[in-house]
Design a protein around this motif. Structure first.
Motif, PDB file in Angstrom:
ATOM      1  N   LYS A 352       0.846  -1.191   0.000  1.00  0.00           N
ATOM      2  CA  LYS A 352       0.000   0.000   0.000  1.00  0.00           C
ATOM      3  C   LYS A 352       0.880   1.239   0.000  1.00  0.00           C
ATOM      4  N   CYS A 353       0.379   2.309  -0.629  1.00  0.00           N
ATOM      5  CA  CYS A 353       1.147   3.544  -0.797  1.00  0.00           C
ATOM      6  C   CYS A 353       0.625   4.635   0.132  1.00  0.00           C
ATOM      7  N   TRP A 354       1.577   5.453   0.629  1.00  0.00           N
ATOM      8  CA  TRP A 354       1.240   6.480   1.612  1.00  0.00           C
ATOM      9  C   TRP A 354       2.093   7.724   1.384  1.00  0.00           C
ATOM     10  N   VAL A 355       1.622   8.823   1.961  1.00  0.00           N
ATOM     11  CA  VAL A 355       2.406  10.055   1.998  1.00  0.00           C
ATOM     12  C   VAL A 355       2.491  10.528   3.451  1.00  0.00           C
ATOM     13  N   LEU A 356       3.654  11.030   3.822  1.00  0.00           N
ATOM     14  CA  LEU A 356       3.849  11.560   5.170  1.00  0.00           C
ATOM     15  C   LEU A 356       3.074  12.863   5.345  1.00  0.00           C
ATOM     16  N   GLY A 357       2.519  13.042   6.512  1.00  0.00           N
ATOM     17  CA  GLY A 357       1.827  14.287   6.819  1.00  0.00           C
ATOM     18  C   GLY A 357       2.734  15.292   7.512  1.00  0.00           C
ATOM     19  N   GLY A 358       2.122  16.386   7.954  1.00  0.00           N
ATOM     20  CA  GLY A 358       2.825  17.370   8.759  1.00  0.00           C
ATOM     21  C   GLY A 358       3.957  18.092   8.045  1.00  0.00           C
ATOM     22  N   ARG A 359       5.052  18.272   8.782  1.00  0.00           N
ATOM     23  CA  ARG A 359       6.176  19.088   8.294  1.00  0.00           C
ATOM     24  C   ARG A 359       7.278  18.236   7.672  1.00  0.00           C
ATOM     25  N   ASN A 360       6.910  17.164   7.026  1.00  0.00           N
ATOM     26  CA  ASN A 360       7.873  16.323   6.309  1.00  0.00           C
ATOM     27  C   ASN A 360       7.886  16.743   4.845  1.00  0.00           C
ATOM     28  N   TRP A 361       9.068  17.006   4.292  1.00  0.00           N
ATOM     29  CA  TRP A 361       9.138  17.485   2.924  1.00  0.00           C
ATOM     30  C   TRP A 361      10.529  17.285   2.343  1.00  0.00           C
ATOM     31  N   ALA A 362      10.579  17.316   1.023  1.00  0.00           N
ATOM     32  CA  ALA A 362      11.834  17.376   0.279  1.00  0.00           C
ATOM     33  C   ALA A 362      11.782  18.620  -0.587  1.00  0.00           C
ATOM     34  N   ARG A 363      12.924  19.287  -0.731  1.00  0.00           N
ATOM     35  CA  ARG A 363      12.951  20.500  -1.563  1.00  0.00           C
ATOM     36  C   ARG A 363      13.812  20.245  -2.795  1.00  0.00           C
ATOM     37  N   HIS A 364      13.183  20.412  -3.946  1.00  0.00           N
ATOM     38  CA  HIS A 364      13.866  20.277  -5.234  1.00  0.00           C
ATOM     39  C   HIS A 364      14.630  21.572  -5.519  1.00  0.00           C
ATOM     40  N   SER A 365      15.699  21.476  -6.290  1.00  0.00           N
ATOM     41  CA  SER A 365      16.463  22.672  -6.644  1.00  0.00           C
ATOM     42  C   SER A 365      15.533  23.707  -7.280  1.00  0.00           C
ATOM     43  N   ASP A 366      15.754  24.972  -6.946  1.00  0.00           N
ATOM     44  CA  ASP A 366      14.826  26.014  -7.358  1.00  0.00           C
ATOM     45  C   ASP A 366      14.873  26.330  -8.840  1.00  0.00           C
ATOM     46  N   TRP A 367      16.060  26.471  -9.371  1.00  0.00           N
ATOM     47  CA  TRP A 367      16.181  26.883 -10.771  1.00  0.00           C
ATOM     48  C   TRP A 367      16.696  25.699 -11.573  1.00  0.00           C
ATOM     49  N   ALA A 368      15.796  24.798 -11.916  1.00  0.00           N
ATOM     50  CA  ALA A 368      16.180  23.577 -12.605  1.00  0.00           C
ATOM     51  C   ALA A 368      15.560  23.512 -13.989  1.00  0.00           C
TER      52      ALA A 368
END
Length: 368
Positions: A352-368
Motif C-alpha cells: 500500500k502507498c502512503w504520503v507523510l503528513g505534517g512538516r515532512n518534505w523534500a525540496r527540489h532545486s529552485d532553478w532547474a
C-alpha cells in the motif's frame, strides 16, 4: 591622532576576523557549491553538514572495477563485516543532473553526498548505488563517495538514453514525457535489480533534491517498521514558491466511480481529464495534519520514495508503459513509471502507498 589609528586597526582586525569566519563557513574544502540563498546562509549559518558518527576502519574496505556481461562498467566498494539495512538509490544522466539552486553555484556529486550526510543516518548501515550515463561523472561520484563511510557502494556507468531532443533542460517537455519516463522506469528497475542485496529498506532520491526536512528518512523507516501495510511511502516535494512540485503523487476521488471501473478505449482521454480534475494532491491530503500522520495514495512520485525491499523481492517494479487498463493489444491510459508503482504492488503483501503528513518534505532545486 594615535588613538584614531588604533581604533582603525581594531576595526580592521575585527573585520578580517569576521571575513575569515564567513569564508570558512561558506567556502568549504569538500568542493561543494557555494550557496547564498538567505542572509543567514550568505554568512555561513547552517551551511555545514557534519558527519556525527565514528569513521570506519579503512583497512577493512576493498574496492575495484569490473565490466558486467551487458557492458556496464561497475565500481564496487565493500566494508568487511558490514550488514547494511538501507539501500539508497539514485539516477544521474550527466553533470547537469545535479542542477543548481537559488543564488548557488553549480552543484556536483559532493553536494548530493552532503545531502545524505544531512539526513543524520549512520552511513555504516547504508548501501549506496548510483547509475550514471557520464564517464566523467562516474569518476567524480567515485571520488565523492570515497570520503564517506558507506557500508557498500555501487556505481554503474550505463549507456545514455537515446531519445532525440532530450536533455536536462527539456526533460519536462510534454512531447518527450512518454519516452523519457518509460526509459527512466527501465533504469530504475535495472539499478535496483543490480544493487539490492539483503537490505530491508530502499530509498529512491532524485539527485537534484537539495534539502530534506529533519529526520525524514528515519520517519519513513519508523512507519515501515511499525505498520505492516506501509510498504511504499513518499513525502511532499516543494520547489521555490511551488508548494507541490512532484505532481505524480495523488489519491483518487472515490466519488468518481467511472475511474474505478474499466475504461473503454474510446473514453480514455475523457477519463484522464476527469482524473486530472478530481484527484487529490498531496497538499490537499495533508493539510493541517501532524508529523506522524500517514495518508493513503493511489500514485507516488519518486523525488523521494521509500520502498520496503521485500516488495521488490515479491516482484514490485516501475512500469515501462501505462499499466492501468492495459490489454494485449494496447497500453493502458495511466500508470507509467512511479505513477504505476502503487498499481503494481497492490496485490503484494504490504503493498500500500502512503504520503507523510505534517512538516515532512523534500525540496527540489529552485532553478532547474
Amino acid at each position: 591622532m594615535r588613538g584614531a589609528v588604533l581604533h582603525s586597526r581594531k576595526f580592521l582586525i575585527i573585520f578580517l576576523i569576521i571575513l575569515a569566519w564567513t569564508l570558512s563557513r561558506t567556502f568549504e574544502l569538500r568542493q561543494r557549491s557555494w550557496s547564498c540563498r538567505t542572509f543567514g546562509s550568505c554568512l555561513g549559518f547552517g551551511s555545514h553538514r557534519r558527519y556525527a558518527y565514528a569513521k570506519p576502519d579503512f583497512s577493512a574496505i576493498t574496492a575495484g572495477e569490473v565490466v558486467l556481461a551487458d557492458g556496464t562498467k561497475h565500481y564496487r566498494r565493500r566494508t568487511a563485516n558490514s550488514e547494511p539495512s538501507l539501500l539508497i538509490l539514485a539516477l544521474n544522466q550527466d553533470a547537469k543532473s545535479w542542477s543548481s539552486d537559488f543564488r548557488e553555484t553549480t552543484r556536483t556529486a559532493n553536494d548530493f553526498m552532503g545531502l545524505l550526510v544531512s539526513t543524520d543516518l549512520n552511513l555504516a548501515n547504508v548501501s549506496l548505488a548510483l547509475l550514471t550515463s557520464s564517464a566523467s561523472e562516474f569518476e567524480k561520484i567515485r571520488l565523492a563517495t570515497d570520503r564517506l563511510p558507506f557500508a557498500r557502494v555501487d556505481i554503474y556507468l550505463h549507456s545514455p538514453l537515446s531519445i532525440p531532443g532530450l536533455n536536462y533542460d527539456t526533460r519536462h517537455d510534454p512531447a518527450l514525457q512518454l519516452q523519457r519516463r518509460s526509459a527512466i522506469a527501465g533504469l530504475r528497475n535495472y539499478l535496483v535489480s543490480r544493487a539490492l542485496r539483503d537490505e530491508k529498506h530502499i530509498l529512491w532520491l532524485d539527485v537534484d533534491v537539495v534539502e530534506l526536512s529533519t529526520r525524514i528518512v528515519q520517519t519513513m523507516l519508523h512507519h515501515s517498521d511499525s505498520n505492516s501495510e506501509a510498504g511504499v511511502i513518499t513525502a511532499r516535494c516543494q520547489q521555490h514558491k511551488i508548494e507541490n512540485y512532484d505532481k505524480n503523487a495523488w489519491a483518487l476521488d472515490r466519488d468518481e466511480k467511472t475511474l474505478l471501473e474499466a475504461v473503454p478505449h474510446a473514453d480514455r482521454d475523457a477519463a484522464y481529464t476527469r482524473l486530472e480534475k478530481s484527484r487529490k494532491t498531496v497538499p490537499e491530503l495533508i493539510k493541517d495534519s501532524k508529523d506522524d500522520d500517514l495518508f493513503p495514495l493511489d500514485s507516488v512520485g519518486a523525488t523521494i520514495l521509500y520502498l520496503r525491499a521485500d516488495l521488490v523481492r515479491q516482484g514490485a517494479f516501475f512500469p515501462t508503459s501505462r499499466i492501468v487498463g492495459a490489454t494485449f493489444g494496447a497500453a493502458g491510459w495511466v500508470g507509467l513509471e512511479s505513477e504505476g508503482l502503487c498499481y503494481s504492488v497492490k496485490a503484494l503483501r504490504g503493498g500500500k502507498c502512503w504520503v507523510l503528513g505534517g512538516r515532512n518534505w523534500a525540496r527540489h532545486s529552485d532553478w532547474a
